[in-house]
Write a protein that holds these residues in place. Structure first.
Motif, PDB file in Angstrom:
ATOM      1  N   GLU A 128      -0.795  16.539  -1.475  1.00  0.00           N
ATOM      2  CA  GLU A 128      -2.221  16.394  -1.196  1.00  0.00           C
ATOM      3  C   GLU A 128      -2.925  15.736  -2.374  1.00  0.00           C
ATOM      4  OE1 GLU A 128      -5.864  19.211   0.502  1.00  0.00           O
ATOM      5  OE2 GLU A 128      -4.137  20.136  -0.490  1.00  0.00           O
ATOM      6  N   HIS A 129      -3.908  14.878  -2.078  1.00  0.00           N
ATOM      7  CA  HIS A 129      -4.742  14.249  -3.096  1.00  0.00           C
ATOM      8  C   HIS A 129      -6.169  14.754  -2.946  1.00  0.00           C
ATOM      9  CE1 HIS A 129      -1.542  11.284  -3.914  1.00  0.00           C
ATOM     10  NE2 HIS A 129      -1.410  11.202  -2.598  1.00  0.00           N
ATOM     11  N   TYR A 131     -10.313  14.098  -4.360  1.00  0.00           N
ATOM     12  CA  TYR A 131     -11.233  13.168  -5.013  1.00  0.00           C
ATOM     13  C   TYR A 131     -12.638  13.745  -4.973  1.00  0.00           C
ATOM     14  CZ  TYR A 131      -7.212  10.280  -3.919  1.00  0.00           C
ATOM     15  OH  TYR A 131      -5.926   9.804  -3.793  1.00  0.00           O
ATOM     16  N   ASP A 142      -7.718  10.944  -9.077  1.00  0.00           N
ATOM     17  CA  ASP A 142      -7.100  11.951  -8.226  1.00  0.00           C
ATOM     18  C   ASP A 142      -7.140  13.274  -8.988  1.00  0.00           C
ATOM     19  OD1 ASP A 142      -5.537  13.585  -6.640  1.00  0.00           O
ATOM     20  OD2 ASP A 142      -3.907  12.150  -6.412  1.00  0.00           O
ATOM     21  N   SER A 165      -6.982  14.251   1.004  1.00  0.00           N
ATOM     22  CA  SER A 165      -6.227  13.252   1.769  1.00  0.00           C
ATOM     23  C   SER A 165      -5.691  13.829   3.079  1.00  0.00           C
ATOM     24  CB  SER A 165      -5.070  12.712   0.924  1.00  0.00           C
ATOM     25  OG  SER A 165      -4.199  13.759   0.532  1.00  0.00           O
ATOM     26  N   PHE A 575      -8.478   3.772  -0.529  1.00  0.00           N
ATOM     27  CA  PHE A 575      -8.069   4.548   0.649  1.00  0.00           C
ATOM     28  C   PHE A 575      -9.210   4.767   1.632  1.00  0.00           C
ATOM     29  CE2 PHE A 575      -9.315   7.852  -2.453  1.00  0.00           C
ATOM     30  CZ  PHE A 575     -10.257   8.531  -1.704  1.00  0.00           C
ATOM     31  N   TYR A 576     -10.450   4.467   1.227  1.00  0.00           N
ATOM     32  CA  TYR A 576     -11.583   4.745   2.105  1.00  0.00           C
ATOM     33  C   TYR A 576     -11.460   3.975   3.417  1.00  0.00           C
ATOM     34  CZ  TYR A 576     -16.345   6.174   3.256  1.00  0.00           C
ATOM     35  OH  TYR A 576     -17.438   6.743   3.863  1.00  0.00           O
ATOM     36  N   TYR A 579      -6.939   4.164   4.865  1.00  0.00           N
ATOM     37  CA  TYR A 579      -6.530   5.558   4.727  1.00  0.00           C
ATOM     38  C   TYR A 579      -5.130   5.830   5.268  1.00  0.00           C
ATOM     39  CZ  TYR A 579      -8.558   5.320   9.415  1.00  0.00           C
ATOM     40  OH  TYR A 579      -8.870   4.937  10.693  1.00  0.00           O
ATOM     41  N   ASP A 582      -0.381   4.782   2.164  1.00  0.00           N
ATOM     42  CA  ASP A 582      -0.156   5.783   1.122  1.00  0.00           C
ATOM     43  C   ASP A 582      -0.379   5.232  -0.277  1.00  0.00           C
ATOM     44  OD1 ASP A 582       0.453   7.649   3.045  1.00  0.00           O
ATOM     45  OD2 ASP A 582       2.632   7.420   2.861  1.00  0.00           O
ATOM     46  N   CYS A 584      -2.624   3.269  -1.316  1.00  0.00           N
ATOM     47  CA  CYS A 584      -4.049   3.213  -1.658  1.00  0.00           C
ATOM     48  C   CYS A 584      -4.554   4.521  -2.253  1.00  0.00           C
ATOM     49  CB  CYS A 584      -4.867   2.830  -0.433  1.00  0.00           C
ATOM     50  SG  CYS A 584      -4.671   1.093   0.044  1.00  0.00           S
ATOM     51  N   TYR A 585      -3.881   5.644  -1.980  1.00  0.00           N
ATOM     52  CA  TYR A 585      -4.291   6.915  -2.564  1.00  0.00           C
ATOM     53  C   TYR A 585      -3.909   7.018  -4.044  1.00  0.00           C
ATOM     54  CZ  TYR A 585      -5.453   8.577   2.107  1.00  0.00           C
ATOM     55  OH  TYR A 585      -6.033   8.732   3.348  1.00  0.00           O
ATOM     56  N   THR A 586      -3.089   6.122  -4.524  1.00  0.00           N
ATOM     57  CA  THR A 586      -2.642   6.160  -5.918  1.00  0.00           C
ATOM     58  C   THR A 586      -3.375   5.161  -6.796  1.00  0.00           C
ATOM     59  OG1 THR A 586      -0.888   4.487  -5.632  1.00  0.00           O
ATOM     60  CG2 THR A 586      -0.343   6.773  -5.063  1.00  0.00           C
TER      61      THR A 586
END
Length: 658
Positions: A128-129, A131, A142, A165, A575-576, A579, A582, A584-586
């Protein structure tokens, strides 16, 4: 003995030492409250009333489930000292599960009267991320694996809200200082002093859905003023009316568009007087008239500090409109003498302060204000020793910037103003609805601070604050004659170009040739801080960036309008919009500016190349105008006069970069 009572629209859980209620609060949202007191508080703090919703409750005296749209929660009694467990689901998939580390009473540590130190603990979800949580000078975008103190101070503004996330938002609805841990072994929320545990959790199919529900709960930013999308000129500080006008006239004569120019602190006669010192600012009306004739909005710094030398101290003190101490006399901030702060939570304070602002600023044509010291900056940070109208500081201290911004919003609205924007150094959930333009405080003039400002801006975007900026160049220790700073100011200007507001500010080091123009002034100016101050090479580069910002204004206003309508910020993490990707969350060092521009700032000295990740689709490099296929990393180059940005193929905004 513990039991569950099922009502039409809520679950009530009771056992010795604990009363808990779970109920709907608007679309796809549940509110959890729990206390050791005999009843729950209905205090919503900054929450708006919920929209109508229809929920379903089912179960028995040992286990019950409440469903509100896409979110549901199941609570089981446990029995005896076995902890009750609450599990939350999004469309049937588990997203969050509570746990007690010890017996049930460990959630509450009694402090006195009806107040407790409270905490809520949840299992950690692998992968899980998180923000959000506001802004501070650090590299962690993160928040997974982090610990965060919940309090405000210069460079740190806490908004106790997180986006996960897994597709949910979480708001810790307690304005007490405290702690949040989103570590690998658990997620923990703690308030140092509160009546009850109080939080909200809501779900959405994508980040934009989660953001919209959050803004339904706390409010939307008003319509963004068109003029504010331009370039703001600022420095520490213009010592006199003539000093400021000389700069404004030079920009105007050079044909460089300036949206606003800021009259910083100590233009006043005394802290708490909120008026111009006539010795240095003899004719504010003519000054404002001239600025407005050049298309430049005057902005004035207002501090909430006040001391007994101020003409407003005695009447405000007599009416309890100042922050009190529980033990001792005034004296919360030592800056040119001991200062205390106005108490914006007192309903009397707003009308009183606005009457002074109206008389001494607004009537001259000044309609935009810089609300500095908005945390407020108290030393030492012993919040339990502060007494506000709404309660002890240990219970309510995080609310100060919310109410401080509200004074100016309410005052301007009372004058039928519609374009309201206030530059403020701190915020709390709901501040956005008062036109708060937040910045990240007095940060150093370093590449590290530039990198951390990117993180700050993205974190604030995920906290529902779409209006955000930083001091271009950083605030302190900038040497305008050094090669280091001259490179830094260009790279920061490029970041400012792709920030919600583009504002140059800073306390630059004085040069050997600088002359003190007003030796008797209480607070002297720093070094020069206009775009011609940073060397012959930089001037045309910075001028072009301001001109490009002017051409970008229609695009910026388009997305500011979207923010006012939906809550989606213009400065948004990768990630907005992407989404389902994956990778993009990093990513914490590049972001989207609206839906069509991808910006990858250069944030290291001497660097002209960096890696950029392009998500799905085709992207056009604004430098070489070549088209690149997304879904992969690539290396992009930008010399000092260039920046790295890609435009989505087919977007009309590409013509702005021609």
């Amino acid at each position: 003995m513990s039991k569950i009572t099922i009502l039409e629209n809520k679950i009530i859980f009771e056992r010795r030492d604990e009363l808990t209620v779970i109920e709907p609060y608007g679309k796809n949202c549940l509110r959890y409250r729990s206390t050791r007191n005999i009843s729950l508080s209905d205090e919503g703090w900054t929450l708006l009333p919920p929209n109508d919703c229809h929920c379903k409750v089912e179960g028995d005296s040992t286990s019950a489930t409440i469903t509100n749209g896409d979110i549901s929660a199941t609570i089981t009694t446990g029995g005896g000292w076995i902890p009750s467990i609450v599990t939350y689901y999004r469309k049937g998939s588990q997203i969050l599960r509570s746990r007690d580390e010890g017996d049930a009473v460990t959630k509450f540590t009694h402090l006195g009267g009806n107040n407790y130190k409270v905490k809520a603990i949840f299992d950690s979800n692998p992968g899980e991320h998180f923000y959000g949580l506001g802004q501070e000078q650090e590299d962690q975008f993160d928040r997974k694996g982090c610990s965060c103190n919940l309090l405000h101070y210069n460079t740190k503004s806490t908004l106790p809200v997180l986006y996960s996330s897994l597709g949910y938002g979480f708001l810790w609805n307690n304005p007490s200082p405290g702690l949040c841990e989103t570590t690998l072994n658990h997620t923990l929320w703690c308030s140092d002093n509160a009546y009850q545990i109080d939080y909200l959790i809501w779900t959405g199919d994508k980040p934009a859905d989660v953001m919209k529900i959050y803004c339904d709960l706390t409010g939307y930013a008003p319509k963004f003023p068109h003029w504010a999308a331009g370039f703001w000129q600022c420095k520490l500080r213009y010592e006199s009316q003539e000093d400021l006008l000389e700069v404004a006239r030079k920009y105007h004569s050079l044909g460089i568009p300036v949206a606003a120019i800021v009259i910083d602190y100590f233009h006043w006669t005394e802290q708490g007087d909120w008026k111009f010192d006539p010795k240095y600012w003899p004719d504010p009306k003519s000054m404002c008239d001239e600025l407005l004739s050049m298309g430049i909005k005057p902005v004035v710094s207002v501090w909430p500090t006040i001391n007994p030398n101020s003409e407003n101290y005695a009447p405000m003190d007599d009416e309890n409109m100042l922050v009190r101490t529980e033990n001792g006399q005034y004296g919360l901030f030592n800056f040119y003498g001991l200062q205390t702060f106005i108490d914006p939570t007192n309903p009397k304070t707003g009308p009183y302060v606005w009457s002074k602002i109206k008389e001494n600023y607004y009537r001259y044509g000044i309609k935009t204000f810089w609300l500095d010291e908005a945390e407020p900056e108290v030393h030492p940070q012993q919040f339990h020793n502060l007494r506000f109208y709404i309660g002890n500081g240990a219970q309510t201290a995080l609310l100060y910037p919310y109410y401080y911004s509200k004074i100016f919003y309410d005052g301007l609205k009372s004058e039928n103003e519609e374009e309201i924007i206030s530059l403020t150094r701190a915020a709390y959930p709901g501040s956005q609805r008062f036109g708060s333009l937040v910045w990240n405080g007095d940060i150093p003039s370093t590449f590290d601070a530039l990198r951390q400002s990117v993180t700050s801006g993205l974190s604030m975007a995920m906290c529902g604050i779409p209006w955000w900026n930083s001091d271009i160049g950083g605030f302190h220790s900038g040497d305008i004659e050094s090669d280091y700073f001259r490179e830094l100011i260009v790279r920061w200007f490029q970041f400012g170009l792709f920030s919600p507001v583009m504002r140059l500010h800073g306390a630059r080091k004085k040069t050997a040739s600088q002359v003190d123009r007003h030796p008797g002034v209480k607070e002297t100016s720093g070094g020069d801080n206009e775009i011609w101050s940073f060397g012959d090479r930089n001037y045309p580069i910075l001028k072009r960036l301001i001109e490009l910002r002017e051409r970008l204004k229609p695009y910026i206003i388009k997305y500011m309008d979207i923010a006012s309508e939906t809550g989606s910020p213009i400065m948004r993490p990768m990630f907005y919009d992407y989404y389902q990707d994956d990778i993009c969350y990093t990513l914490d060092d590049q972001y989207m500016f609206g839906e069509d521009i991808l910006f990858a700032p250069i944030m290291e000295q001497g660097v002209t190349k960096r890696s950029v990740y392009l998500p799905e689709g085709n992207w056009i490099n604004v430098n070489d105008k070549c088209t690149y296929t997304g879904g992969k990393m690539l290396t992009a180059t930008a010399e000092i006069h260039e920046f790295i940005a890609f435009v989505k193929e087919g977007s009309e905004v590409l013509t702005v970069f021609s």
